[in-house]
Design a protein around this motif. Structure first.
Motif, PDB file in Angstrom:
ATOM      1  N   VAL A  40       0.860  -1.176   0.000  1.00 17.59           N
ATOM      2  CA  VAL A  40       0.000   0.000   0.000  1.00 17.59           C
ATOM      3  C   VAL A  40       0.902   1.234   0.000  1.00 17.59           C
ATOM      4  N   ASP A  41       0.724   2.078  -0.978  1.00 13.93           N
ATOM      5  CA  ASP A  41       1.549   3.286  -1.126  1.00 13.93           C
ATOM      6  C   ASP A  41       3.036   2.947  -1.123  1.00 13.93           C
ATOM      7  N   GLY A  42       3.385   1.839  -1.778  1.00 14.42           N
ATOM      8  CA  GLY A  42       4.779   1.441  -1.894  1.00 14.42           C
ATOM      9  C   GLY A  42       5.362   0.750  -0.673  1.00 14.42           C
ATOM     10  N   LEU A  43       4.552   0.536   0.363  1.00 10.78           N
ATOM     11  CA  LEU A  43       5.033  -0.082   1.601  1.00 10.78           C
ATOM     12  C   LEU A  43       4.340  -1.415   1.833  1.00 10.78           C
ATOM     13  N   PRO A  44       5.094  -2.416   2.316  1.00 11.66           N
ATOM     14  CA  PRO A  44       4.471  -3.713   2.580  1.00 11.66           C
ATOM     15  C   PRO A  44       3.497  -3.639   3.755  1.00 11.66           C
ATOM     16  N   LEU A  45       2.447  -4.420   3.676  1.00 10.37           N
ATOM     17  CA  LEU A  45       1.446  -4.493   4.735  1.00 10.37           C
ATOM     18  C   LEU A  45       1.041  -5.943   4.905  1.00 10.37           C
ATOM     19  N   ASP A  46       1.279  -6.486   6.103  1.00 11.00           N
ATOM     20  CA  ASP A  46       0.844  -7.842   6.417  1.00 11.00           C
ATOM     21  C   ASP A  46      -0.645  -7.815   6.732  1.00 11.00           C
ATOM     22  N   LEU A  47      -1.326  -8.889   6.380  1.00 10.97           N
ATOM     23  CA  LEU A  47      -2.768  -8.989   6.603  1.00 10.97           C
ATOM     24  C   LEU A  47      -3.079 -10.220   7.433  1.00 10.97           C
ATOM     25  N   MET A  48      -3.962 -10.057   8.400  1.00  5.02           N
ATOM     26  CA  MET A  48      -4.505 -11.161   9.189  1.00  5.02           C
ATOM     27  C   MET A  48      -6.021 -11.027   9.129  1.00  5.02           C
ATOM     28  N   ILE A  49      -6.670 -11.997   8.532  1.00  6.95           N
ATOM     29  CA  ILE A  49      -8.119 -11.948   8.340  1.00  6.95           C
ATOM     30  C   ILE A  49      -8.728 -13.115   9.111  1.00  6.95           C
ATOM     31  N   GLU A  50      -9.542 -12.821  10.126  1.00  9.92           N
ATOM     32  CA  GLU A  50     -10.123 -13.880  10.953  1.00  9.92           C
ATOM     33  C   GLU A  50     -11.008 -14.790  10.117  1.00  9.92           C
ATOM     34  N   GLY A  51     -10.906 -16.087  10.392  1.00 13.89           N
ATOM     35  CA  GLY A  51     -11.759 -17.050   9.725  1.00 13.89           C
ATOM     36  C   GLY A  51     -11.104 -18.413   9.696  1.00 13.89           C
ATOM     37  N   THR A  52     -11.903 -19.424   9.921  1.00 15.49           N
ATOM     38  CA  THR A  52     -11.400 -20.793   9.832  1.00 15.49           C
ATOM     39  C   THR A  52     -11.793 -21.431   8.506  1.00 15.49           C
ATOM     40  N   THR A  53     -12.631 -20.721   7.742  1.00 14.79           N
ATOM     41  CA  THR A  53     -13.022 -21.194   6.416  1.00 14.79           C
ATOM     42  C   THR A  53     -12.846 -20.053   5.427  1.00 14.79           C
ATOM     43  N   VAL A  54     -12.751 -20.417   4.168  1.00 13.69           N
ATOM     44  CA  VAL A  54     -12.640 -19.416   3.103  1.00 13.69           C
ATOM     45  C   VAL A  54     -13.820 -18.452   3.162  1.00 13.69           C
ATOM     46  N   ASP A  55     -15.031 -18.961   3.359  1.00 14.32           N
ATOM     47  CA  ASP A  55     -16.223 -18.112   3.371  1.00 14.32           C
ATOM     48  C   ASP A  55     -16.183 -17.104   4.516  1.00 14.32           C
ATOM     49  N   GLU A  56     -15.735 -17.548   5.711  1.00  9.38           N
ATOM     50  CA  GLU A  56     -15.647 -16.624   6.850  1.00  9.38           C
ATOM     51  C   GLU A  56     -14.654 -15.503   6.562  1.00  9.38           C
ATOM     52  N   ALA A  57     -13.492 -15.855   6.063  1.00  7.88           N
ATOM     53  CA  ALA A  57     -12.474 -14.844   5.775  1.00  7.88           C
ATOM     54  C   ALA A  57     -12.900 -13.953   4.612  1.00  7.88           C
ATOM     55  N   ARG A  58     -13.444 -14.545   3.569  1.00  5.62           N
ATOM     56  CA  ARG A  58     -13.855 -13.764   2.391  1.00  5.62           C
ATOM     57  C   ARG A  58     -14.929 -12.730   2.755  1.00  5.62           C
ATOM     58  N   ALA A  59     -15.779 -13.044   3.721  1.00  5.71           N
ATOM     59  CA  ALA A  59     -16.834 -12.108   4.130  1.00  5.71           C
ATOM     60  C   ALA A  59     -16.259 -10.817   4.710  1.00  5.71           C
ATOM     61  N   LEU A  60     -15.030 -10.858   5.194  1.00  7.92           N
ATOM     62  CA  LEU A  60     -14.403  -9.668   5.788  1.00  7.92           C
ATOM     63  C   LEU A  60     -13.664  -8.805   4.769  1.00  7.92           C
ATOM     64  N   LEU A  61     -13.460  -9.306   3.580  1.00 10.32           N
ATOM     65  CA  LEU A  61     -12.656  -8.591   2.599  1.00 10.32           C
ATOM     66  C   LEU A  61     -13.206  -7.215   2.207  1.00 10.32           C
ATOM     67  N   PRO A  62     -14.514  -7.035   2.042  1.00 15.06           N
ATOM     68  CA  PRO A  62     -14.981  -5.678   1.719  1.00 15.06           C
ATOM     69  C   PRO A  62     -14.577  -4.651   2.788  1.00 15.06           C
ATOM     70  N   HIS A  63     -14.653  -5.038   4.049  1.00 15.56           N
ATOM     71  CA  HIS A  63     -14.266  -4.134   5.141  1.00 15.56           C
ATOM     72  C   HIS A  63     -12.755  -3.871   5.116  1.00 15.56           C
ATOM     73  N   VAL A  64     -11.980  -4.887   4.786  1.00 16.92           N
ATOM     74  CA  VAL A  64     -10.527  -4.716   4.655  1.00 16.92           C
ATOM     75  C   VAL A  64     -10.228  -3.752   3.511  1.00 16.92           C
ATOM     76  N   HIS A  65     -10.908  -3.909   2.385  1.00 16.73           N
ATOM     77  CA  HIS A  65     -10.713  -3.004   1.248  1.00 16.73           C
ATOM     78  C   HIS A  65     -11.036  -1.559   1.643  1.00 16.73           C
ATOM     79  N   GLU A  66     -12.146  -1.353   2.345  1.00 17.29           N
ATOM     80  CA  GLU A  66     -12.533  -0.005   2.793  1.00 17.29           C
ATOM     81  C   GLU A  66     -11.469   0.591   3.706  1.00 17.29           C
ATOM     82  N   THR A  67     -10.956  -0.225   4.614  1.00 19.06           N
ATOM     83  CA  THR A  67      -9.940   0.253   5.560  1.00 19.06           C
ATOM     84  C   THR A  67      -8.666   0.625   4.816  1.00 19.06           C
ATOM     85  N   ILE A  68      -8.241  -0.202   3.893  1.00 12.66           N
ATOM     86  CA  ILE A  68      -7.025   0.097   3.125  1.00 12.66           C
ATOM     87  C   ILE A  68      -7.207   1.370   2.314  1.00 12.66           C
ATOM     88  N   ALA A  69      -8.386   1.570   1.760  1.00 15.81           N
ATOM     89  CA  ALA A  69      -8.655   2.793   0.998  1.00 15.81           C
ATOM     90  C   ALA A  69      -8.547   4.039   1.881  1.00 15.81           C
TER      91      ALA A  69
END
Length: 151
Positions: A40-69
């Motif tokens: 992000v802006d030329g700098l590395p950013l580690d991500l930790m997205i809660e979820g034990t399944t793909v569906d649980e983690a994927r459900a959080l991605l829109p909020h992650v995108h908003e936060t990164i923006a």
């Protein structure tokens, strides 16, 4: 990638995989989050997205995108919040400015309850002892709810 824990491929965030740690004896501990990294802006950013399944983690991605923006603004709000939280009085502008340049965002952690934690690192080693880092917690509404020091 395994059939049990497939990866998530996101156009902006890259590949997220179920986080695991292999111990010295070969035992593998699976964590309750998906991990990855992006730039992000030329700098590395580690991500930790809660979820034990793909569906649980994927459900959080829109909020992650908003936060990164919003990171352009959130980074400064977070560093200012750290200075305010750990100052004995009202911080001076130069203290806020120093922290803004010295505290770098290292990890963004997203939880199922909508909270986001921004984990910062002290790039100059003058603000926090080695092995400790400030974390700024954002509520589901994006407002800062807490500032902590983690180790």
């Amino acid at each position: 990638m395994s059939d049990e824990h497939p990866t998530i491929d996101d156009a902006e965030l890259g590949t997220l995989a179920r986080a695991a740690t292999e111990l010295a004896d070969g035992t593998v501990l699976e964590h309750d989050w998906y991990a990855g990294g992006t730039v992000v802006d030329g700098l590395p950013l580690d991500l930790m997205i809660e979820g034990t399944t793909v569906d649980e983690a994927r459900a959080l991605l829109p909020h992650v995108h908003e936060t990164i923006a919003a990171l352009g603004v959130l980074r400064r709000l977070a560093s200012d919040a750290v200075v305010v939280a750990f100052s004995t009085g009202t911080p001076e502008q130069h203290e806020l400015d120093d922290a803004a340049s010295d505290l770098a965002l290292e990890t963004l952690e997203a939880s199922a309850d909508g909270t986001i934690v921004l984990h910062l690192i002290d790039t100059c080693g003058e603000h926090f002892p080695e092995g400790y880092w400030p974390a700024v917690h954002l509520g589901a509404d994006g407002q800062i709810t807490q500032v902590t020091v983690e180790s």
